[in-house]
Design a protein around this motif. Structure first.
Motif, PDB file in Angstrom:
ATOM      1  N   ALA A   1      45.271  45.312  12.793  1.00 35.82           N
ATOM      2  CA  ALA A   1      45.713  44.288  13.589  1.00 35.82           C
ATOM      3  C   ALA A   1      45.056  42.937  13.278  1.00 35.82           C
ATOM      4  N   ILE A   2      43.784  43.068  13.421  1.00 37.80           N
ATOM      5  CA  ILE A   2      43.054  42.055  13.328  1.00 37.80           C
ATOM      6  C   ILE A   2      42.847  41.461  11.956  1.00 37.80           C
ATOM      7  N   SER A   3      43.038  42.277  10.754  1.00 38.07           N
ATOM      8  CA  SER A   3      42.787  42.120   9.579  1.00 38.07           C
ATOM      9  C   SER A   3      44.121  41.352   9.157  1.00 38.07           C
ATOM     10  N   GLU A   4      45.301  41.701   9.363  1.00 34.90           N
ATOM     11  CA  GLU A   4      46.471  41.147   9.483  1.00 34.90           C
ATOM     12  C   GLU A   4      46.499  39.687  10.011  1.00 34.90           C
ATOM     13  N   LEU A   5      46.375  39.751  11.183  1.00 39.12           N
ATOM     14  CA  LEU A   5      46.168  38.343  11.860  1.00 39.12           C
ATOM     15  C   LEU A   5      45.409  37.013  11.190  1.00 39.12           C
ATOM     16  N   ARG A   6      43.941  37.845  10.789  1.00 42.28           N
ATOM     17  CA  ARG A   6      43.472  37.028   9.810  1.00 42.28           C
ATOM     18  C   ARG A   6      44.101  36.256   8.736  1.00 42.28           C
ATOM     19  N   LYS A   7      44.693  37.088   8.070  1.00 42.70           N
ATOM     20  CA  LYS A   7      45.568  36.647   6.898  1.00 42.70           C
ATOM     21  C   LYS A   7      46.468  35.562   7.251  1.00 42.70           C
ATOM     22  N   ALA A   8      47.169  35.780   8.379  1.00 41.28           N
ATOM     23  CA  ALA A   8      48.184  34.811   8.917  1.00 41.28           C
ATOM     24  C   ALA A   8      47.314  33.399   9.601  1.00 41.28           C
ATOM     25  N   GLY A   9      46.013  33.599   9.812  1.00 45.69           N
ATOM     26  CA  GLY A   9      45.362  32.254  10.271  1.00 45.69           C
ATOM     27  C   GLY A   9      45.684  32.224  11.742  1.00 45.69           C
ATOM     28  N   ALA A  10      45.944  33.415  12.496  1.00 42.91           N
ATOM     29  CA  ALA A  10      46.071  33.162  13.772  1.00 42.91           C
ATOM     30  C   ALA A  10      44.449  33.130  14.386  1.00 42.91           C
ATOM     31  N   ASP A  11      44.692  32.409  15.690  1.00 46.04           N
ATOM     32  CA  ASP A  11      43.357  32.145  16.411  1.00 46.04           C
ATOM     33  C   ASP A  11      43.142  33.403  17.340  1.00 46.04           C
ATOM     34  N   LEU A  12      42.108  34.260  16.844  1.00 47.75           N
ATOM     35  CA  LEU A  12      41.855  35.421  17.514  1.00 47.75           C
ATOM     36  C   LEU A  12      41.325  35.168  18.768  1.00 47.75           C
ATOM     37  N   GLY A  13      40.796  34.095  19.119  1.00 48.90           N
ATOM     38  CA  GLY A  13      40.327  33.809  20.572  1.00 48.90           C
ATOM     39  C   GLY A  13      41.484  33.700  21.465  1.00 48.90           C
ATOM     40  N   GLN A  14      42.528  33.717  21.049  1.00 49.30           N
ATOM     41  CA  GLN A  14      43.768  33.663  21.754  1.00 49.30           C
ATOM     42  C   GLN A  14      44.509  34.965  22.148  1.00 49.30           C
TER      43      GLN A  14
END
Length: 368
Positions: A86-99
């Motif tokens: 999930a973290i890998s896919e969210l990084r691809k989308a440019g999501a703010d993982l701090g949120q």
């Protein structure tokens, strides 16, 4: 966490839920009220998107990225391996993982609107409780659902919130709220014998009013073709403020949805709110039929999600996408309206509203 026992009298016609959320001053806020977070259950069930699950993660993570710009996103996740993916896919989308926060609450499927917690606030807005309705995967259609069924209580335990257990089947996508005492739902879903065959319409209304803290229930008829939930309201009609609804209509008289949506439109025109007002009705087009593997899918622009900073609308690479976005923007002047391609996600028979459940923000002492 406090488990709240519901006391009932022997005859349902005289039933009194002495300590129901309504009796203790709690109610379910409208979706446009300020959120603390949005809850999701990370998609992992290949059978829900047979042959296509790998295609949904890009639009799903785009949805998370947009929502997380204005609030926390809390994701139920099965294990560390899935979390890493999930973290890998969210990084691809440019999501703010701090949120984004992850919680190890195992799920059977991704449809958090229906199996997630129903958060209610008290009148002062400074206390929160959870209602954990029973859940049977839309009338027992898609077992197993044992993990999904206990997610609300697991979340209540983690946050030490009181939790109510009405012990009847209910799904979040089957009910729509104006935040001023009115619930909108459908007979096709809530009166289906695969949910609560032991209950009459009046008894179901009683549960809705007591456990969502409302004053009236308004009933529409059928849902759209292809909807395997037996007619969830969030595919057809949505409140956008206390007295206004967006409702989908089909312009092609030969389409399967035409007549049933006209019937729902006429029913809406006859409805009255608690203050006696008629509903302000804004019509929303339907996309052209979305077909995959000879299956008509429940594609609808009404399955949008109202987040703090945006309204995320499913789009379908259709000529009506632009018109639908313009109409929805017109009723949400204080939020940006963003279309996200749901052509692959809808193969799972739901979209962004089905996948999400809001957690309302509480007022802090400094706000009071």
């Amino acid at each position: 966490m406090t488990k709240i026992k519901v006391e009932r009298m022997s005859s349902f016609n005289e039933v009194i839920f002495n300590n129901s959320p309504k009796k203790t001053g709690y109610s379910f806020p409208a979706e446009w009220a300020k959120h603390e977070a949005t809850w999701l259950s990370w998609p992992h069930k290949e059978a829900s998107w047979p042959g296509k699950i790998e295609t949904i993660y890009a639009p799903y993570c785009e949805f998370i990225k947009i929502v997380s710009e204005g609030e926390k996103v809390r994701i139920n996740i099965n294990d560390e391996e899935t979390k890493a993916f999930a973290i890998s896919e969210l990084r691809k989308a440019g999501a703010d993982l701090g949120q984004i926060e992850f919680y190890f609450n195992q799920s059977n499927d991704a449809w958090c609107r229906d199996h997630g917690p129903a958060f209610l606030l008290n009148e002062a807005g400074d206390k929160k409780v959870i209602v954990d309705w029973d859940y049977n995967a839309w009338g027992g259609k898609y077992p197993p659902y044992d993990l999904d069924d206990v997610i609300p209580t697991k979340i209540a335990e983690h946050f030490n919130l009181p939790v109510y257990h009405p012990e009847v089947i209910m799904e979040g996508g089957s009910v729509e709220f104006n935040g001023a005492g009115t619930i909108l739902t459908t007979t096709a879903c809530l009166l289906n014998e695969n949910r609560n065959p032991q209950l009459t319409k009046e008894q179901i209304e009683h549960y809705l009013l007591e456990f969502y803290g409302a004053e009236q229930v308004l009933w529409l008829g059928d849902g759209i073709v292809g909807d395997d939930t037996d007619g969830h309201i969030d595919d057809i009609t949505r409140f956008v403020n206390e007295d206004t609804v967006l409702t989908v209509v089909e312009s092609n008289p030969l389409d399967e949805n035409y007549l049933l949506l006209q019937e729902n439109l006429e029913a809406l025109k006859a409805m009255r709110l608690l203050n006696g007002k008629a509903l302000n009705i804004v019509e929303l087009p339907m996309p052209s039929p979305v077909i995959h593997e000879d299956t008509r899918l429940p594609a609808s622009y009404a399955n949008f999600y109202i987040a703090n900073a945006a309204v995320v609308v499913p789009t379908f690479r259709d000529v009506n996408d632009k018109k639908a976005l313009e109409i929805i923007q017109g009723v949400f002047p204080d939020r940006k309206v963003v279309g996200v391609d749901s052509t692959d996600i809808i193969w799972g028979l739901g979209s962004f509203h089905c996948l999400s459940q809001q957690e309302p923000a509480i007022k802090k002492i400094t706000d009071l």
